[in-house]
Design a protein around this motif. Structure first.
Motif, PDB file in Angstrom:
ATOM      1  N   GLN A   7      31.602  21.718  41.367  1.00  0.00           N
ATOM      2  CA  GLN A   7      32.094  23.016  41.817  1.00  0.00           C
ATOM      3  C   GLN A   7      33.524  22.867  42.302  1.00  0.00           C
ATOM      4  O   GLN A   7      33.835  21.976  43.083  1.00  0.00           O
ATOM      5  N   ILE A  10      36.811  26.341  46.839  1.00  0.00           N
ATOM      6  CA  ILE A  10      37.227  27.738  46.953  1.00  0.00           C
ATOM      7  C   ILE A  10      38.513  27.775  47.757  1.00  0.00           C
ATOM      8  O   ILE A  10      38.585  27.249  48.863  1.00  0.00           O
ATOM      9  N   PHE A  11      39.525  28.372  47.165  1.00  0.00           N
ATOM     10  CA  PHE A  11      40.791  28.520  47.873  1.00  0.00           C
ATOM     11  C   PHE A  11      40.572  29.516  49.009  1.00  0.00           C
ATOM     12  O   PHE A  11      39.833  30.483  48.848  1.00  0.00           O
ATOM     13  N   PRO A  61      45.958  33.291  38.458  1.00  0.00           N
ATOM     14  CA  PRO A  61      45.002  32.749  39.419  1.00  0.00           C
ATOM     15  C   PRO A  61      44.017  33.869  39.771  1.00  0.00           C
ATOM     16  O   PRO A  61      44.359  34.793  40.507  1.00  0.00           O
ATOM     17  N   VAL A  62      42.832  33.808  39.201  1.00  0.00           N
ATOM     18  CA  VAL A  62      41.900  34.931  39.253  1.00  0.00           C
ATOM     19  C   VAL A  62      41.426  35.273  40.663  1.00  0.00           C
ATOM     20  O   VAL A  62      40.909  36.365  40.879  1.00  0.00           O
ATOM     21  N   ASP A  63      41.625  34.366  41.606  1.00  0.00           N
ATOM     22  CA  ASP A  63      41.218  34.641  42.983  1.00  0.00           C
ATOM     23  C   ASP A  63      42.371  35.186  43.835  1.00  0.00           C
ATOM     24  O   ASP A  63      42.238  35.317  45.042  1.00  0.00           O
ATOM     25  N   GLY A  94      42.320  31.133  35.729  1.00  0.00           N
ATOM     26  CA  GLY A  94      41.287  30.357  36.404  1.00  0.00           C
ATOM     27  C   GLY A  94      41.524  30.405  37.895  1.00  0.00           C
ATOM     28  O   GLY A  94      42.550  30.927  38.356  1.00  0.00           O
ATOM     29  N   PRO A  95      40.590  29.872  38.665  1.00  0.00           N
ATOM     30  CA  PRO A  95      40.784  29.830  40.116  1.00  0.00           C
ATOM     31  C   PRO A  95      42.043  29.037  40.469  1.00  0.00           C
ATOM     32  O   PRO A  95      42.380  28.054  39.787  1.00  0.00           O
ATOM     33  N   LEU A  96      42.743  29.454  41.504  1.00  0.00           N
ATOM     34  CA  LEU A  96      43.972  28.776  41.910  1.00  0.00           C
ATOM     35  C   LEU A  96      43.730  27.291  42.157  1.00  0.00           C
ATOM     36  O   LEU A  96      44.555  26.452  41.778  1.00  0.00           O
ATOM     37  N   ASP A 117      35.794  27.264  33.398  1.00  0.00           N
ATOM     38  CA  ASP A 117      36.523  27.497  34.643  1.00  0.00           C
ATOM     39  C   ASP A 117      37.964  27.905  34.355  1.00  0.00           C
ATOM     40  O   ASP A 117      38.659  28.410  35.229  1.00  0.00           O
TER      41      ASP A 117
END
Length: 180
Positions: A7, A10-11, A61-63, A94-96, A117
């Protein structure tokens, strides 16, 4: 290069919340100063893009509630921040934490892609050229920011180290442990 973890960390949520209301222009000016420094310090990175040096890369950055449009412009890069997608040749989303980890060599881009991801759209040859150029440069974004901080360098270094420890997000390049 390391594999992807089970996993991705999480930013923290607060940067995204702050960016929802913040004006993007000051941040964009800072990012343009930063990429100008990268161009001066790592000119081979931009030359390595070859025919893709004039492409427009959307980094999503999707978050975060922004997208980053990177235009390498053959060594005279420009960054544009926006709240919605912009015209581009290729998109990397993708997530940062995954995007930063990939830049710093903490995650394998192929593994991120195949685990879904990371999403690649558009000119995949251009994305591959960008990835190879960044990998070859062995960037350490935190070290580059620290160099811009001047006399506040030590303080920035400590903040980065603390943030990296608390979040698990790869904010610096760590040398891989030798397998021998």
């Amino acid at each position: 290069m390391s594999e992807t973890p089970d996993q991705i960390p999480i930013f923290p949520l607060w940067p995204g919340r702050a960016l929802r209301l913040a004006p993007l222009r000051p941040l964009q000016l800072g990012l343009n100063r930063f990429v100008a420094r990268l161009a001066r310090e790592h000119p081979k990175m931009f030359r390595r893009l070859g025919e893709h040096g004039a492409k427009r890369f959307e980094i999503d950055p999707v978050d975060l509630p922004v997208v980053i449009l990177l235009e390498p412009r053959e060594g005279a890069p420009r960054v544009t921040l926006a709240r919605a997608t912009q015209p581009h040749d290729a998109r990397i989303a993708g997530p940062l934490a995954a995007l930063l980890g990939m830049v710093h060599g903490a995650y394998d881009g192929d593994a991120l892609f195949f685990s879904r991801d990371l999403v690649i759209e558009g000119d995949t040859a251009a994305v591959l050229a960008l990835r190879n150029a960044i990998d070859a440069a062995e960037l350490d974004l935190a070290a580059e920011i620290e160099a811009l901080a001047g006399p506040a360098r030590g303080m920035v270094e400590r903040i980065v180290a603390l943030a990296e420890k608390r979040t698990g997000v790869a904010l610096t390049r760590h040398e891989e442990a030798e397998a021998w």
